[in-house]
Scaffold this motif. Sequence first.
Motif, short mmCIF file in Angstrom:
data_model
loop_
_atom_site.label_atom_id
_atom_site.label_comp_id
_atom_site.label_asym_id
_atom_site.label_seq_id
_atom_site.Cartn_x
_atom_site.Cartn_y
_atom_site.Cartn_z
N GLN A 107 -35.02 -81.90 -43.26
CA GLN A 107 -34.87 -82.97 -44.23
C GLN A 107 -36.22 -83.43 -44.77
OE1 GLN A 107 -32.53 -86.17 -42.62
NE2 GLN A 107 -31.04 -84.81 -41.69
N LYS A 108 -37.25 -83.23 -44.02
CA LYS A 108 -38.58 -83.68 -44.43
C LYS A 108 -39.46 -82.45 -44.65
CE LYS A 108 -37.72 -88.08 -43.90
NZ LYS A 108 -37.70 -89.01 -45.03
N ASN A 109 -40.07 -82.36 -45.81
CA ASN A 109 -40.96 -81.23 -46.03
C ASN A 109 -42.33 -81.54 -45.44
OD1 ASN A 109 -42.42 -82.80 -47.91
ND2 ASN A 109 -41.13 -82.10 -49.59
N THR A 110 -43.17 -80.54 -45.44
CA THR A 110 -44.47 -80.68 -44.79
C THR A 110 -45.29 -81.80 -45.40
OG1 THR A 110 -44.46 -78.31 -44.30
CG2 THR A 110 -46.57 -79.45 -44.16
N SER A 111 -45.28 -81.93 -46.72
CA SER A 111 -46.06 -82.97 -47.38
C SER A 111 -45.64 -84.36 -46.91
CB SER A 111 -45.88 -82.86 -48.90
OG SER A 111 -46.55 -83.91 -49.57
N GLU A 112 -44.35 -84.60 -46.80
CA GLU A 112 -43.87 -85.90 -46.35
C GLU A 112 -44.23 -86.16 -44.90
OE1 GLU A 112 -39.78 -85.40 -47.32
OE2 GLU A 112 -39.95 -86.46 -49.23
N LEU A 113 -44.13 -85.12 -44.08
CA LEU A 113 -44.49 -85.26 -42.67
C LEU A 113 -45.98 -85.56 -42.51
CD1 LEU A 113 -42.39 -82.39 -41.09
CD2 LEU A 113 -42.11 -84.82 -40.65
N LEU A 114 -46.81 -84.93 -43.33
CA LEU A 114 -48.24 -85.19 -43.28
C LEU A 114 -48.54 -86.64 -43.65
CD1 LEU A 114 -49.66 -81.91 -44.85
CD2 LEU A 114 -49.95 -82.68 -42.49
N GLU A 115 -47.85 -87.15 -44.66
CA GLU A 115 -48.05 -88.55 -45.05
C GLU A 115 -47.63 -89.48 -43.91
OE1 GLU A 115 -45.89 -89.24 -48.62
OE2 GLU A 115 -47.34 -88.20 -49.91
N LEU A 116 -46.50 -89.17 -43.29
CA LEU A 116 -46.02 -90.00 -42.20
C LEU A 116 -46.97 -89.96 -41.01
CD1 LEU A 116 -43.88 -91.79 -40.93
CD2 LEU A 116 -42.58 -89.72 -40.33
N ARG A 117 -47.42 -88.75 -40.67
CA ARG A 117 -48.34 -88.63 -39.55
C ARG A 117 -49.63 -89.40 -39.82
NH1 ARG A 117 -52.42 -83.82 -38.03
NH2 ARG A 117 -53.23 -84.76 -36.13
N SER A 118 -50.16 -89.29 -41.03
CA SER A 118 -51.40 -89.99 -41.37
C SER A 118 -51.24 -91.49 -41.19
CB SER A 118 -51.82 -89.67 -42.80
OG SER A 118 -52.17 -88.32 -42.94
N GLY A 119 -50.13 -92.02 -41.71
CA GLY A 119 -49.90 -93.46 -41.58
C GLY A 119 -49.79 -93.90 -40.14
N LEU A 120 -49.09 -93.12 -39.33
CA LEU A 120 -48.93 -93.46 -37.92
C LEU A 120 -50.24 -93.39 -37.17
CD1 LEU A 120 -45.59 -91.56 -37.14
CD2 LEU A 120 -45.89 -94.04 -37.35
N GLU A 121 -51.01 -92.32 -37.42
CA GLU A 121 -52.29 -92.16 -36.71
C GLU A 121 -53.27 -93.28 -37.08
OE1 GLU A 121 -53.02 -90.08 -34.38
OE2 GLU A 121 -52.09 -88.12 -34.68
N ILE A 122 -53.28 -93.66 -38.34
CA ILE A 122 -54.17 -94.74 -38.78
C ILE A 122 -53.78 -96.05 -38.12
CG2 ILE A 122 -54.84 -96.14 -40.78
CD1 ILE A 122 -54.56 -93.51 -42.45
N TYR A 123 -52.48 -96.32 -38.05
CA TYR A 123 -52.02 -97.55 -37.41
C TYR A 123 -52.30 -97.54 -35.92
CZ TYR A 123 -48.96 -101.53 -36.38
OH TYR A 123 -48.46 -102.74 -35.97
N VAL A 124 -52.13 -96.37 -35.29
CA VAL A 124 -52.45 -96.23 -33.86
C VAL A 124 -53.92 -96.55 -33.61
CG1 VAL A 124 -52.86 -94.48 -32.09
CG2 VAL A 124 -50.62 -94.66 -33.14
#
Length: 244
Positions: A107-124
């Motif tokens: 359901q999620k393509n790589t581009s969307e997953l990269l955006e999600l990962r970036s946001g999570l890592e930054i918040y972490v």
Amino acid sequence: MPAYPDDRSAEITAALGALPSGTPVSEVARRLMDLFTSGDLEVGTRLPPERQLAATLGVGRSAVREALAALEILGIVDVRPGSGTYLRGTASELLPQTLRWGLLIGQKNTSELLELRSGLEIYVARLAAGRATTSDRKALQSSLERMRSGVGDLTSFARADLDFHNALAAAAGNDTLVDLLHVVRSLLQVYADRAVHDEAEARIAIDEHGAVFRAVEAGDPDAAASAMATHMATASERLAAAAG
């Protein structure tokens, strides 16, 4: 060490069957997960070797290796170098993790997953800078030092890199956030190898991780978030290129 059930390689390979030619890694992982959550295997069952799984599924060993690596991050299997790969939980324990994985895969393509990962890592990183204990900072420093010493061995480097991010997530003190981040990381690993590809990239990553560590050590959430954003931009560009 716990006692593991008797070897069930023949039974496992018989249950798997061959996949169509050209099957992607994500589908290899799906097939393995279907078996692992069927309830037919006991906790601690040792899986057949990669070579045997690849031959049974009709795929390359690299596809099996990447699928198992993703499932290991999800906590479904335990990969022990020199020993083998073992099932970690019962069907009832694994199914919730399977459902979380299934919500995203396909359901999620790589581009969307990269955006999600970036946001999570930054918040972490932001949370970790405000919450890290002395023990957390030592774990981060240890991982960073291992990255530096492993710059000539990209396999060791990648493990130290992952350990750094895991230590940062632990310092953030939010288990739900950590669980989500682990799922996203594993999905990205299904699609592309997240490790750096040469020593030059490794040294860039070391500098970027060092900036994050210094910000956490200084207790500066803004600086930690900014440093992680810089690292995520570089890492995402590299992974997107590999996936494309």
